[in-house]
Design a protein around this motif. Sequence first.
Motif, PDB file in Angstrom:
ATOM      1  N   PRO A 116       0.831  -1.209   0.000  1.00 48.43           N
ATOM      2  CA  PRO A 116       0.000   0.000   0.000  1.00 48.43           C
ATOM      3  C   PRO A 116       0.864   1.257   0.000  1.00 48.43           C
ATOM      4  O   PRO A 116       1.994   1.250   0.494  1.00 48.43           O
ATOM      5  N   PRO A 117       0.355   2.357  -0.561  1.00 44.67           N
ATOM      6  CA  PRO A 117       1.146   3.588  -0.647  1.00 44.67           C
ATOM      7  C   PRO A 117       1.260   4.284   0.703  1.00 44.67           C
ATOM      8  O   PRO A 117       0.389   4.141   1.562  1.00 44.67           O
ATOM      9  N   PRO A 118       2.355   5.034   0.917  1.00 44.61           N
ATOM     10  CA  PRO A 118       2.487   5.815   2.147  1.00 44.61           C
ATOM     11  C   PRO A 118       1.369   6.845   2.242  1.00 44.61           C
ATOM     12  O   PRO A 118       0.906   7.388   1.237  1.00 44.61           O
ATOM     13  N   ALA A 119       0.926   7.084   3.440  1.00 47.74           N
ATOM     14  CA  ALA A 119      -0.146   8.058   3.655  1.00 47.74           C
ATOM     15  C   ALA A 119       0.454   9.444   3.842  1.00 47.74           C
ATOM     16  O   ALA A 119       1.517   9.605   4.445  1.00 47.74           O
ATOM     17  N   ALA A 120      -0.227  10.444   3.326  1.00 48.77           N
ATOM     18  CA  ALA A 120       0.231  11.825   3.444  1.00 48.77           C
ATOM     19  C   ALA A 120      -0.724  12.609   4.335  1.00 48.77           C
ATOM     20  O   ALA A 120      -1.865  12.199   4.561  1.00 48.77           O
ATOM     21  N   GLY A 121      -0.236  13.739   4.841  1.00 49.72           N
ATOM     22  CA  GLY A 121      -1.087  14.606   5.639  1.00 49.72           C
ATOM     23  C   GLY A 121      -1.257  14.099   7.059  1.00 49.72           C
ATOM     24  O   GLY A 121      -0.394  13.405   7.615  1.00 49.72           O
ATOM     25  N   ASN A 122      -2.382  14.426   7.646  1.00 56.65           N
ATOM     26  CA  ASN A 122      -2.661  14.050   9.025  1.00 56.65           C
ATOM     27  C   ASN A 122      -3.082  12.591   9.085  1.00 56.65           C
ATOM     28  O   ASN A 122      -4.141  12.212   8.600  1.00 56.65           O
ATOM     29  N   VAL A 123      -2.252  11.738   9.674  1.00 51.17           N
ATOM     30  CA  VAL A 123      -2.513  10.296   9.679  1.00 51.17           C
ATOM     31  C   VAL A 123      -2.771   9.733  11.070  1.00 51.17           C
ATOM     32  O   VAL A 123      -3.227   8.591  11.206  1.00 51.17           O
ATOM     33  N   LEU A 124      -2.473  10.510  12.107  1.00 53.90           N
ATOM     34  CA  LEU A 124      -2.626   9.980  13.466  1.00 53.90           C
ATOM     35  C   LEU A 124      -2.832  11.105  14.471  1.00 53.90           C
ATOM     36  O   LEU A 124      -2.621  12.278  14.175  1.00 53.90           O
ATOM     37  N   THR A 125      -3.222  10.707  15.671  1.00 51.32           N
ATOM     38  CA  THR A 125      -3.346  11.623  16.802  1.00 51.32           C
ATOM     39  C   THR A 125      -2.513  11.072  17.940  1.00 51.32           C
ATOM     40  O   THR A 125      -2.651   9.904  18.312  1.00 51.32           O
ATOM     41  N   ALA A 126      -1.609  11.888  18.491  1.00 51.71           N
ATOM     42  CA  ALA A 126      -0.738  11.443  19.582  1.00 51.71           C
ATOM     43  C   ALA A 126      -1.422  11.645  20.931  1.00 51.71           C
ATOM     44  O   ALA A 126      -2.301  12.492  21.083  1.00 51.71           O
ATOM     45  N   GLY A 127      -0.991  10.852  21.910  1.00 47.51           N
ATOM     46  CA  GLY A 127      -1.563  10.947  23.249  1.00 47.51           C
ATOM     47  C   GLY A 127      -2.916  10.292  23.377  1.00 47.51           C
ATOM     48  O   GLY A 127      -3.627  10.474  24.363  1.00 47.51           O
ATOM     49  N   VAL A 128      -3.273   9.489  22.367  1.00 48.24           N
ATOM     50  CA  VAL A 128      -4.591   8.840  22.318  1.00 48.24           C
ATOM     51  C   VAL A 128      -4.399   7.393  21.881  1.00 48.24           C
ATOM     52  O   VAL A 128      -3.528   7.094  21.068  1.00 48.24           O
ATOM     53  N   LEU A 129      -5.208   6.485  22.408  1.00 47.55           N
ATOM     54  CA  LEU A 129      -5.190   5.089  21.987  1.00 47.55           C
ATOM     55  C   LEU A 129      -6.550   4.679  21.449  1.00 47.55           C
ATOM     56  O   LEU A 129      -7.592   5.094  21.977  1.00 47.55           O
ATOM     57  N   GLU A 130      -6.534   3.866  20.390  1.00 51.25           N
ATOM     58  CA  GLU A 130      -7.771   3.283  19.866  1.00 51.25           C
ATOM     59  C   GLU A 130      -7.959   1.915  20.508  1.00 51.25           C
ATOM     60  O   GLU A 130      -7.096   1.046  20.420  1.00 51.25           O
ATOM     61  N   ASN A 131      -9.078   1.730  21.156  1.00 50.34           N
ATOM     62  CA  ASN A 131      -9.373   0.455  21.788  1.00 50.34           C
ATOM     63  C   ASN A 131      -9.875  -0.562  20.765  1.00 50.34           C
ATOM     64  O   ASN A 131     -10.094  -0.236  19.595  1.00 50.34           O
ATOM     65  N   SER A 132     -10.075  -1.783  21.200  1.00 45.76           N
ATOM     66  CA  SER A 132     -10.622  -2.830  20.342  1.00 45.76           C
ATOM     67  C   SER A 132     -12.010  -2.425  19.838  1.00 45.76           C
ATOM     68  O   SER A 132     -12.777  -1.777  20.548  1.00 45.76           O
ATOM     69  N   ASN A 133     -12.320  -2.797  18.597  1.00 48.30           N
ATOM     70  CA  ASN A 133     -13.655  -2.492  18.066  1.00 48.30           C
ATOM     71  C   ASN A 133     -14.640  -3.645  18.283  1.00 48.30           C
ATOM     72  O   ASN A 133     -15.737  -3.656  17.717  1.00 48.30           O
ATOM     73  N   VAL A 134     -14.257  -4.629  19.108  1.00 49.77           N
ATOM     74  CA  VAL A 134     -15.136  -5.766  19.401  1.00 49.77           C
ATOM     75  C   VAL A 134     -16.304  -5.299  20.266  1.00 49.77           C
ATOM     76  O   VAL A 134     -16.101  -4.665  21.306  1.00 49.77           O
ATOM     77  N   ASP A 135     -17.513  -5.612  19.834  1.00 51.36           N
ATOM     78  CA  ASP A 135     -18.718  -5.350  20.625  1.00 51.36           C
ATOM     79  C   ASP A 135     -18.953  -6.564  21.516  1.00 51.36           C
ATOM     80  O   ASP A 135     -19.463  -7.590  21.057  1.00 51.36           O
ATOM     81  N   GLY A 136     -18.574  -6.455  22.784  1.00 48.34           N
ATOM     82  CA  GLY A 136     -18.647  -7.597  23.685  1.00 48.34           C
ATOM     83  C   GLY A 136     -20.049  -8.162  23.822  1.00 48.34           C
ATOM     84  O   GLY A 136     -20.242  -9.382  23.823  1.00 48.34           O
ATOM     85  N   THR A 137     -21.039  -7.278  23.907  1.00 45.58           N
ATOM     86  CA  THR A 137     -22.425  -7.739  24.057  1.00 45.58           C
ATOM     87  C   THR A 137     -22.870  -8.532  22.835  1.00 45.58           C
ATOM     88  O   THR A 137     -23.467  -9.611  22.947  1.00 45.58           O
ATOM     89  N   ALA A 138     -22.570  -8.006  21.648  1.00 48.76           N
ATOM     90  CA  ALA A 138     -22.949  -8.691  20.413  1.00 48.76           C
ATOM     91  C   ALA A 138     -22.244 -10.040  20.291  1.00 48.76           C
ATOM     92  O   ALA A 138     -22.834 -11.025  19.816  1.00 48.76           O
ATOM     93  N   MET A 139     -20.986 -10.096  20.725  1.00 47.15           N
ATOM     94  CA  MET A 139     -20.246 -11.352  20.659  1.00 47.15           C
ATOM     95  C   MET A 139     -20.848 -12.401  21.603  1.00 47.15           C
ATOM     96  O   MET A 139     -20.932 -13.579  21.268  1.00 47.15           O
ATOM     97  N   LEU A 140     -21.280 -11.967  22.788  1.00 45.90           N
ATOM     98  CA  LEU A 140     -21.895 -12.904  23.725  1.00 45.90           C
ATOM     99  C   LEU A 140     -23.213 -13.443  23.178  1.00 45.90           C
ATOM    100  O   LEU A 140     -23.506 -14.641  23.292  1.00 45.90           O
ATOM    101  N   VAL A 141     -24.003 -12.558  22.558  1.00 40.03           N
ATOM    102  CA  VAL A 141     -25.260 -12.996  21.937  1.00 40.03           C
ATOM    103  C   VAL A 141     -24.973 -13.997  20.822  1.00 40.03           C
ATOM    104  O   VAL A 141     -25.648 -15.026  20.691  1.00 40.03           O
ATOM    105  N   SER A 142     -23.952 -13.692  20.014  1.00 36.33           N
ATOM    106  CA  SER A 142     -23.576 -14.600  18.925  1.00 36.33           C
ATOM    107  C   SER A 142     -23.137 -15.955  19.469  1.00 36.33           C
ATOM    108  O   SER A 142     -23.473 -16.999  18.900  1.00 36.33           O
ATOM    109  N   MET A 143     -22.401 -15.947  20.586  1.00 36.68           N
ATOM    110  CA  MET A 143     -21.954 -17.202  21.193  1.00 36.68           C
ATOM    111  C   MET A 143     -23.146 -18.051  21.634  1.00 36.68           C
ATOM    112  O   MET A 143     -23.166 -19.272  21.438  1.00 36.68           O
ATOM    113  N   ILE A 144     -24.156 -17.412  22.210  1.00 37.02           N
ATOM    114  CA  ILE A 144     -25.358 -18.129  22.645  1.00 37.02           C
ATOM    115  C   ILE A 144     -26.101 -18.701  21.438  1.00 37.02           C
ATOM    116  O   ILE A 144     -26.551 -19.859  21.458  1.00 37.02           O
TER     117      ILE A 144
END
Length: 249
Positions: free
Chosen positions: A191-219
């Motif tokens: 993939p090509p290198p990204a230009a411009g604003n690509v990130l924000t410092a001092g911040v973390l992105e958490n997991s995008n897993v929806d725990g409730t939906a996953m539990l329903v799916s497991m059931i």
Amino acid sequence: MTDRSLYIAMTGASATLRAQASVAHNLANTDTVGFQATLTGTVAAPVAGAGLPSRVATMQQTMGVSSAAGALTNTGNPLDIALQSEHWLAVQDRNGGVAYTRAGDLRINQNGLLTTASGLSVLDQSGAPMTVPPNDALHIGGDGTISIVPQGQPPSTMASAGRLQVVATNTRDLVRGEDGLMRTPPGSNPPPPAAGNVLTAGVLENSNVDGTAMLVSMIQLARQFETQVRVLHSADESARSANSLLSSR
């Protein structure tokens, strides 16, 4: 008909178990920084081969990786970064190849190498492992440039330590490996290198897993498995009854 129902139920139960394993993996990574959920499902797949046009198997199929954004957490740590949507940080995998991740909890090891929390070297724009000289202050700009105040220098002295290699590509154009890292499919261009604003410092992105939906799916998958097992038992009982009638003649 009995053998057909047995085959469908058997392959269905096997596919359901694999789907449950995928859901369990997503649940296990609910708190993993930058993790993106695996999308999975079961599909009907006709059995190939001469003389078997009526046979249909049930297969578990991975549909890819979710591109949904995870929740952001302000940490204030200058080494924590959150990438923009559909942007990826280039790292060196255990075999020395290039892979991509959205895990932005970075570290500087005792040798000055910039790494992920799992110890993978972060790559710079030239594709080399990135090193950060000893410093009294560090700042990561929105374009991925790392600036430092060299150790022992006044705060007004800023020097560039390099720039993170961040690429822009759709999640569907990458493939997740066994190690959880994303890579380009064999034979495709990086993939090509990204230009411009690509990130924000001092911040973390958490997991995008929806725990409730996953539990329903497991059931749902557990109930589906139980139904398939009941079909197997029912077919087995029917076969035993048929054999008993035939042997009594």
